[in-house]
Enzyme design. Sequence first.
Site, PDB file in Angstrom:
ATOM      1  N   TYR A  65       0.829  -1.433   0.180  1.00  8.20           N
ATOM      2  CA  TYR A  65      -0.163  -0.104  -0.104  1.00  8.20           C
ATOM      3  C   TYR A  65       0.864   1.237   0.017  1.00  8.20           C
ATOM      4  O   TYR A  65       1.846   1.350   0.738  1.00  8.20           O
ATOM      5  CB  TYR A  65      -1.012  -0.131   1.299  1.00  8.20           C
ATOM      6  CG  TYR A  65      -1.667   1.343   1.224  1.00  8.20           C
ATOM      7  CD1 TYR A  65      -2.899   1.402   0.586  1.00  8.20           C
ATOM      8  CD2 TYR A  65      -1.363   2.280   1.956  1.00  8.20           C
ATOM      9  CE1 TYR A  65      -3.566   2.365   0.688  1.00  8.20           C
ATOM     10  CE2 TYR A  65      -2.092   3.397   1.904  1.00  8.20           C
ATOM     11  CZ  TYR A  65      -3.243   3.512   1.113  1.00  8.20           C
ATOM     12  OH  TYR A  65      -4.144   4.697   1.227  1.00  8.20           O
ATOM     13  N   TRP A  99       1.195   5.596  -1.899  1.00 10.48           N
ATOM     14  CA  TRP A  99       0.931   6.499  -2.979  1.00 10.48           C
ATOM     15  C   TRP A  99       1.758   6.595  -4.035  1.00 10.48           C
ATOM     16  O   TRP A  99       1.477   6.989  -5.175  1.00 10.48           O
ATOM     17  CB  TRP A  99       0.840   7.822  -2.527  1.00 10.48           C
ATOM     18  CG  TRP A  99      -0.524   8.139  -1.773  1.00 10.48           C
ATOM     19  CD1 TRP A  99      -1.580   7.674  -1.029  1.00 10.48           C
ATOM     20  CD2 TRP A  99      -1.357   9.408  -2.204  1.00 10.48           C
ATOM     21  NE1 TRP A  99      -2.672   8.079  -0.760  1.00 10.48           N
ATOM     22  CE2 TRP A  99      -2.572   9.357  -1.534  1.00 10.48           C
ATOM     23  CE3 TRP A  99      -0.938  10.734  -3.212  1.00 10.48           C
ATOM     24  CZ2 TRP A  99      -3.663  10.356  -1.907  1.00 10.48           C
ATOM     25  CZ3 TRP A  99      -2.076  11.383  -3.026  1.00 10.48           C
ATOM     26  CH2 TRP A  99      -3.136  11.413  -2.492  1.00 10.48           C
TER      27      TRP A  99
END
Length: 762
Positions: free
Chosen positions: A109, A111
Amino acid sequence: MTEIKPHAAHWGFFDAITENGRLVGVRPFAQDPVPATLIESVPATVHSEARIDRPHVRKGWLEGRRRGHLRGGDAFVPVSWDHAIRLVAEETARIRAEHGDAAIYGGSYGWSSAGRFHHAKSQLQRFLGLGGGYTFSVNAYSYATAQALMPHLLGTNEVFLGRMTDWAAIAKNAGLMLCFGGLAAKNGYVCSGGAANTYGPNMRAAVDAGVRIVNVSPYRADTEEALAAEFVPIRPSTDTALILAMIRHIVSLGREDRAFLATHCVGWEKLEPTLADKTPEWAQGITGIPAATIRDLAERCLAQPTMLTASWSLQRADYGEQPYWALIALAAVLGTIGKPGQGVAFGYGSSGGIGNPRREMPGISLPASRNPVGSFIPVGRITELLERPGGTLDYNGRKLPLPDIRMIWWAGGNPFHHHQDLNRLLRAWAHPETIVVQEPWWTAAARHADIVLPATTTLERNDIGHSSRDRFVRAMHQAIRPVGLARNDHDILADLADAAGFRDRFTEQRDEGAWLRHLYGRWQQACARMGFEAPNFDAFWDRGHVEMPPLGRGEGFTQFADFQQDPQAHPLDTPSGKVELHSETIAGFGHADCPGLPTWMEPREYLGNAAPDELHLLSYQPPTRLHSQLDPGPIAARDKIQGREPLVLHPADAAARGLKAGQVVRVFNTRGACLAGLRLDDRLARGVVLLATGAWFDPLEPGVPGSLCVHGNPNVLTADVGSSALTQGPSAQSCLVRIEAWAGPLPPVRAHVPPAIEEMPA
Ligand SMILES: Nc1nc2c(c(=O)[nH]1)N[C@H]1C(S)=C(S)[C@@H](COP(=O)(O)OP(=O)(O)OC[C@H]3O[C@@H](n4cnc5c(=O)[nH]c(N)nc54)[C@H](O)[C@@H]3O)O[C@H]1N2
Ligand SMILES: Nc1nc2c(c(=O)[nH]1)N[C@H]1C(S)=C(S)[C@@H](COP(=O)(O)OP(=O)(O)OC[C@H]3O[C@@H](n4cnc5c(=O)[nH]c(N)nc54)[C@H](O)[C@@H]3O)O[C@H]1N2
Ligand SMILES: [Mo]
């Protein structure tokens, strides 16, 4: 020689200015309606001392201290790329052969970067899928609770991240906008994929058109001054009580929209009886908001067209389902769901681009591979996955089996930034045999890995930046050569695919340039099918961007408008086809912590059960960076106090403890402790403290659970408990702490310099 190159980041579009191979400056994209603010931190971050110059392997791992060994304290040994690739290839093959593909956790996980081709997580998951598969994660830290909940209630997740009622419709039609958690301006500085910033102008236009904004939040600064919002301070995590009392008051006036409740909703007959004792006086005791104010808010919603919204932060809490569910119930009682510019939607104050006019436009992304492994976790349950191999996890009416993870692989995310209760994670992190991290910087994730592969930043490669929330697609030209021996994630993985015998399936025999042409070409074709003729690739690349035609101003999109008009012809995608005020499905799961109706339940930790000297910690999103990214840059540095992350406190709460602005304090609870620099702000409610996420985790004794974080990472304090068994979202905002003056000598912050490196004879 000075060169200027178009570029994009999650924190905005910009032009990169280079001199003699170094990034020396940036300037905002000329067509950005609001120039990006965080870009000033890019040059220093790209050339930071914290860059990883070569591949490294943890010394203890080389010496056999693997499964069961606490990571984070060992020195690293530099190795050649050939050596690193061989180690990772052999280890991956061994784990797959001995323990099966599900033994690799590749949720990864994070960005990553704005560039859509080099997006690290997508690259890694494509690679891991082609290699046999991996245990994955579902949902996002941002709004995991809503992602699992909304399909049950409204049959769609578009109500918090997609094509929701836009600002134009709100400006044109609404008289009042009730904003739980405010509309924090700082959150608009960023948008995944790098959108131009239209966030402030959208809100101001609504206010100029006559929409009155009410900020229901612990912090007056959650709405910018230009919005001239009313401020209704509330105790954190008590919004559900306030909203239920507003509904109760509307019912007591006989003003609920009975027709809408009958034709568009199910479960009102079950919800209504539970409201009898939810009086404004009852809610006053929980929320700290006077009963008269609660009545007044409810009556003002009845008196004019009203838009209801809540920030995503409200659902990152214990029972985070409940405020969202209650707000939907309030909109249902008002009968406004689907009326022009009214009803309810979430996140207008949570990220740049939310509530922008949206068109159905295709996205640009790397094609994913199929993952042959079916095992997964809700993203925030990583520690439990490692703690309880062979166990099960309740999730959304299911029991998920938890595989025995032997290898963790992360690219483009920082679990030692984003996860709650880092001391507990540190212990669980000892479970796997091998941890691989691809990173440009010596972040805490890299420091807690076994094999560290240095990745390029976006400035060191070519890419395309794009967010579906924005009108611009941006070319990202390589501005400088790779720093040190950093390599593109794609190239690292291509070599690893080569070692495993599937290079061509991974690369499809394309290099970077061919991939960019290919992805752009697919997008261009999809645009053409929708009636937009985008320029060809070369024209796009030369120009630096593509601009899509603006949607006509004032057009305004209202979500659920067709459902409002005719619920039979346009049912929702819920079991009943209607708004589920009571959900048979959820009730049927029997999760004690998420019953079938919106319900006030006392959070584990909040001011209602705090000791007199405890404070409610809100770890909000940082104004000075994106999560942990750009922390080495000057904007974050200027904001720190004696090098520590600022902790915001009301002056009276400081005085009660004999504390002064600018001093360093120790923030602590039973889970951990960190240092922070004290900042006083009377716009904050009493009893609440703010400590932004993202100061790089910097334990005084690396690798020792419970060690003081000298820099101010709030996740040493937050609890790691799923929001409920239904949704299992992170619950970082439910957190009590104490603070005291830090009397000892100030330990240096070492987070932005490399860890101990030991050269070893080849
Ligand atoms: N207490 C608390 N914790 C929270 C939150 C909260 O409100 N409170 N919020 C949560 C939320 S909403 C989120 S979204 C998460 C954010 O958590 P993350 O998304 O994990 O945070 P970032 O700092 O953006 O991490 C991205 C990482 O990718 C790396 N990276 C960037 N570009 C590249 C690249 O090209 N290649 C590779 N290999 N790496 C790259 C960066 O250096 C950085 O380390 O945090 C969550 N954590
Ligand atoms: N500059 C910047 N912007 C960002 C990010 C970043 O890192 N930097 N991260 C982005 C990401 S990934 C995400 S998910 C979004 C997150 O967007 P949000 O979740 O909306 O952001 P937060 O800053 O966590 O919270 C906003 C405000 O909610 C209020 N609040 C907290 N708890 C409660 C509560 O119980 N009740 C009420 N009424 N109010 C409460 C706090 O006062 C806080 O300032 O932000 C995005 N925007
Ligand atoms: Mo997020």
